[in-house]
Design an enzyme around this catalytic site. Sequence first.
Site, mmCIF file in Angstrom:
data_model
loop_
_atom_site.group_PDB
_atom_site.id
_atom_site.type_symbol
_atom_site.label_atom_id
_atom_site.label_comp_id
_atom_site.label_asym_id
_atom_site.label_seq_id
_atom_site.Cartn_x
_atom_site.Cartn_y
_atom_site.Cartn_z
ATOM 1 N N CYS A 232 65.935 15.376 122.575
ATOM 2 C CA CYS A 232 67.367 15.636 122.355
ATOM 3 C C CYS A 232 68.229 14.902 123.382
ATOM 4 C CB CYS A 232 67.664 17.133 122.303
ATOM 5 S SG CYS A 232 68.068 17.896 123.875
ATOM 6 N N LYS B 26 58.894 -12.908 129.637
ATOM 7 C CA LYS B 26 57.562 -12.483 129.209
ATOM 8 C C LYS B 26 57.533 -12.057 127.745
ATOM 9 C CE LYS B 26 56.285 -11.050 133.873
ATOM 10 N NZ LYS B 26 57.558 -11.325 134.538
ATOM 11 N N HIS C 241 52.938 -5.492 136.798
ATOM 12 C CA HIS C 241 52.253 -6.625 136.168
ATOM 13 C C HIS C 241 50.988 -7.024 136.933
ATOM 14 C CE1 HIS C 241 55.454 -7.372 133.321
ATOM 15 N NE2 HIS C 241 56.346 -7.290 134.289
HETATM 16 C C1 LIG Z 1 64.955 -6.278 131.225
HETATM 17 C C2 LIG Z 1 64.160 -6.244 132.494
HETATM 18 C C3 LIG Z 1 62.798 -5.930 132.485
HETATM 19 C C4 LIG Z 1 62.069 -5.930 133.658
HETATM 20 N N1 LIG Z 1 60.769 -5.497 133.635
HETATM 21 C C5 LIG Z 1 60.050 -5.489 134.776
HETATM 22 C C6 LIG Z 1 58.714 -5.005 134.783
HETATM 23 O O1 LIG Z 1 58.208 -4.496 133.791
HETATM 24 N N2 LIG Z 1 58.006 -5.109 135.926
HETATM 25 C C7 LIG Z 1 58.529 -5.648 137.054
HETATM 26 O O2 LIG Z 1 57.811 -5.774 138.042
HETATM 27 N N3 LIG Z 1 59.819 -6.032 137.110
HETATM 28 C C8 LIG Z 1 60.590 -5.942 135.999
HETATM 29 N N4 LIG Z 1 61.890 -6.312 136.023
HETATM 30 C C9 LIG Z 1 62.478 -6.744 137.285
HETATM 31 C C10 LIG Z 1 62.832 -5.554 138.179
HETATM 32 O O3 LIG Z 1 63.486 -4.550 137.439
HETATM 33 C C11 LIG Z 1 63.720 -6.043 139.307
HETATM 34 O O4 LIG Z 1 63.076 -7.125 139.935
HETATM 35 C C12 LIG Z 1 64.004 -4.998 140.357
HETATM 36 O O5 LIG Z 1 64.430 -3.796 139.790
HETATM 37 C C13 LIG Z 1 65.068 -5.544 141.303
HETATM 38 O O6 LIG Z 1 65.315 -4.589 142.285
HETATM 39 P P1 LIG Z 1 66.447 -4.825 143.376
HETATM 40 O O7 LIG Z 1 66.335 -3.716 144.337
HETATM 41 O O8 LIG Z 1 66.366 -6.226 143.878
HETATM 42 O O9 LIG Z 1 67.823 -4.790 142.557
HETATM 43 P P2 LIG Z 1 68.649 -3.536 142.000
HETATM 44 O O10 LIG Z 1 67.787 -2.498 141.441
HETATM 45 O O11 LIG Z 1 69.701 -4.107 141.098
HETATM 46 O O12 LIG Z 1 69.328 -2.940 143.290
HETATM 47 C C14 LIG Z 1 70.423 -3.547 143.933
HETATM 48 C C15 LIG Z 1 71.292 -2.443 144.500
HETATM 49 O O13 LIG Z 1 72.344 -3.027 145.261
HETATM 50 C C16 LIG Z 1 73.514 -2.266 145.056
HETATM 51 N N5 LIG Z 1 74.662 -3.093 145.375
HETATM 52 C C17 LIG Z 1 75.105 -4.180 144.699
HETATM 53 N N6 LIG Z 1 76.223 -4.660 145.260
HETATM 54 C C18 LIG Z 1 76.499 -3.884 146.331
HETATM 55 C C19 LIG Z 1 77.552 -3.866 147.297
HETATM 56 N N7 LIG Z 1 78.536 -4.762 147.261
HETATM 57 N N8 LIG Z 1 77.537 -2.918 148.232
HETATM 58 C C20 LIG Z 1 76.547 -1.982 148.280
HETATM 59 N N9 LIG Z 1 75.538 -1.947 147.384
HETATM 60 C C21 LIG Z 1 75.512 -2.883 146.417
HETATM 61 C C22 LIG Z 1 73.436 -1.907 143.574
HETATM 62 O O14 LIG Z 1 74.262 -0.806 143.257
HETATM 63 C C23 LIG Z 1 71.963 -1.617 143.398
HETATM 64 O O15 LIG Z 1 71.653 -0.262 143.591
HETATM 65 C C24 LIG Z 1 62.677 -6.281 134.870
HETATM 66 C C25 LIG Z 1 64.046 -6.559 134.892
HETATM 67 C C26 LIG Z 1 64.781 -6.494 133.720
HETATM 68 C C27 LIG Z 1 66.257 -6.694 133.759
#
Ligand SMILES: Cc1cc2nc3c(=O)[nH]c(=O)nc-3n(C[C@H](O)[C@H](O)[C@H](O)COP(=O)(O)OP(=O)(O)OC[C@H]3O[C@@H](n4cnc5c(N)ncnc54)[C@H](O)[C@@H]3O)c2cc1C
Length: 485
Positions: free
Chosen positions: A437, A250, A50
């Site tokens: 596919c 958004k 973004h």
């Molecule tokens: C519908 C949607 C659209 C979005 N679009 C955008 C976009 O276009 N642009 C943008 O900038 N952001 C976007 N976002 C936000 C973005 O996807 C997230 O902010 C980002 O992916 C978060 O990353 P993270 O590493 O914090 O979480 P996650 O990717 O959820 O990673 C967390 C990790 O922790 C692990 N975990 C959880 N519990 C445990 C445990 N007890 N022990 C060990 N491991 C554990 C999980 O398995 C996972 O791999 C969007 C989100 C959504 C849902």
Amino acid sequence: MNRDVVIIGCGIVGAAVAYELSRYNLDVEVIEKENDVAMGTTKANSAILHAGYDPAPGTLMAKLNVEGLELAKELCGRLNISFRECASMVIAFTKEEAAELEKLREQGIQNGVPGMCILSGEEARLMEPNLSKQALAALLAKSSAIVNPWEYALSLAENAVANGVKMRFESDVSGIDRVENGYEIHTTSGIVRTRYVINAAGLNAEKIHSYVASPSFRTLPDRGEYYLLDKSEGRRVNHVIFQCPTKVGKGTLVAPTIHGNLIVGPNNETPRDAFDTATTAQGLDHVAQMAKKSIPSLNLRESIRNFAGVRAATDFDDFIIREVDGAPGFIDAAGIKSPGLTAAPAIAKMVVRLLEECGLEVVQKEKWITIPRPMRFSEMDSAEKRSAWAKNSSYGRVICRCETVTEGEILNALGSYIPPRSVDGVKRRCGAGMGRCQGGFCSPRALDILAKYWRVAPEEISQDRTDMYILTGETKAEVKRECTT
Ligand SMILES: Cc1cc2nc3c(=O)[nH]c(=O)nc-3n(C[C@H](O)[C@H](O)[C@H](O)COP(=O)(O)OP(=O)(O)OC[C@H]3O[C@@H](n4cnc5c(N)ncnc54)[C@H](O)[C@@H]3O)c2cc1C
């Protein structure tokens, strides 16, 4: 073994922190409950970097969005991560929404977003001919981009591993004890001791936080559903087409993907729980209706996949990145909703600064290597293809016909720092199964290659998570023998 830093979770945030810490002489381990990188929210989102006009000025989201986008450009270039500049338009359909565009532009200026202007409906349609005739005005933001989120996270994680970070997959963190000079982390694969902890557990961040402190935020999961359309629809729009944002997000977008498909979504639904990534007919109907408001000619019959992702929204309207009260050296990177994908590299730098403030001494490594993403066969020109095949004949065997993915690329991924364990793991690295596919032709072949590589029976290869088995029953003895010998 006492680690310096343990990162819990390997989504884009955990991977970016691991990458950042891998520059320093530190003993770092990432603990991930699944069998691969990017298995949580990072796997299912809109894949947009973004521009940064949307978050309220003064918030961490605003600051880290703009910084993260700049860092992402540089990172993607260095690591050969697919990245395409793709300007965005926020469309206004009413006079009230047109006034909202002005506010967004003002916000963008305060957040330091470059290259924004407001277009009339006619001007917007000249640039985007399929845009609805009802569009009154549009906010154009030139700096936004599109990426492949899982390739981004994988590349950061692989580079971290190449520089000495340890990865512990299939290790669910089930408890954390305070011990002298640090923490003892209980996981399903054993106990890990560490001085510092980064909580990057996405939708589970609240739970991980609760192991060391009383609650300070509440997770309010929010699901978004999507259509992914075939490449035949990929040129329907040239920009990321948003609608005016609402209190919950958004709005529904229509955008090209980095692979030439079209992504349409998301909505906002309250899921049954934080891990409910089901799609519903009702939810998808709503997405279709909203998307057609922007692009009436959209052909949703070209849909090749539906999916959903869950936002880790909380009752605190900003990212929560701080040392936890009463838990020295324990840092939350929680509530990382959108724009978390964009902000991730800036979040990582902030986390390292916080670690230093907590007392961690960081000394740059003398040797810090870069492993660029290998070029895909389909990206090579004819001479490069011939040369790849001459060096290794497996580059002459096409496994995925839709995306022209060769056996050589899959074998190369299996020899990488984080080899795939599942059929979708192959998809995330090589693109096999991403086409029209959706793996109908190549999945059995990918499964066969995986079984041979890991020397297990084909029934033991999963689609994605470890327990998502594809085959049941007895495999013919000769197939089993071939795979395990
Ligand atoms: C519908 C949607 C659209 C979005 N679009 C955008 C976009 O276009 N642009 C943008 O900038 N952001 C976007 N976002 C936000 C973005 O996807 C997230 O902010 C980002 O992916 C978060 O990353 P993270 O590493 O914090 O979480 P996650 O990717 O959820 O990673 C967390 C990790 O922790 C692990 N975990 C959880 N519990 C445990 C445990 N007890 N022990 C060990 N491991 C554990 C999980 O398995 C996972 O791999 C969007 C989100 C959504 C849902």
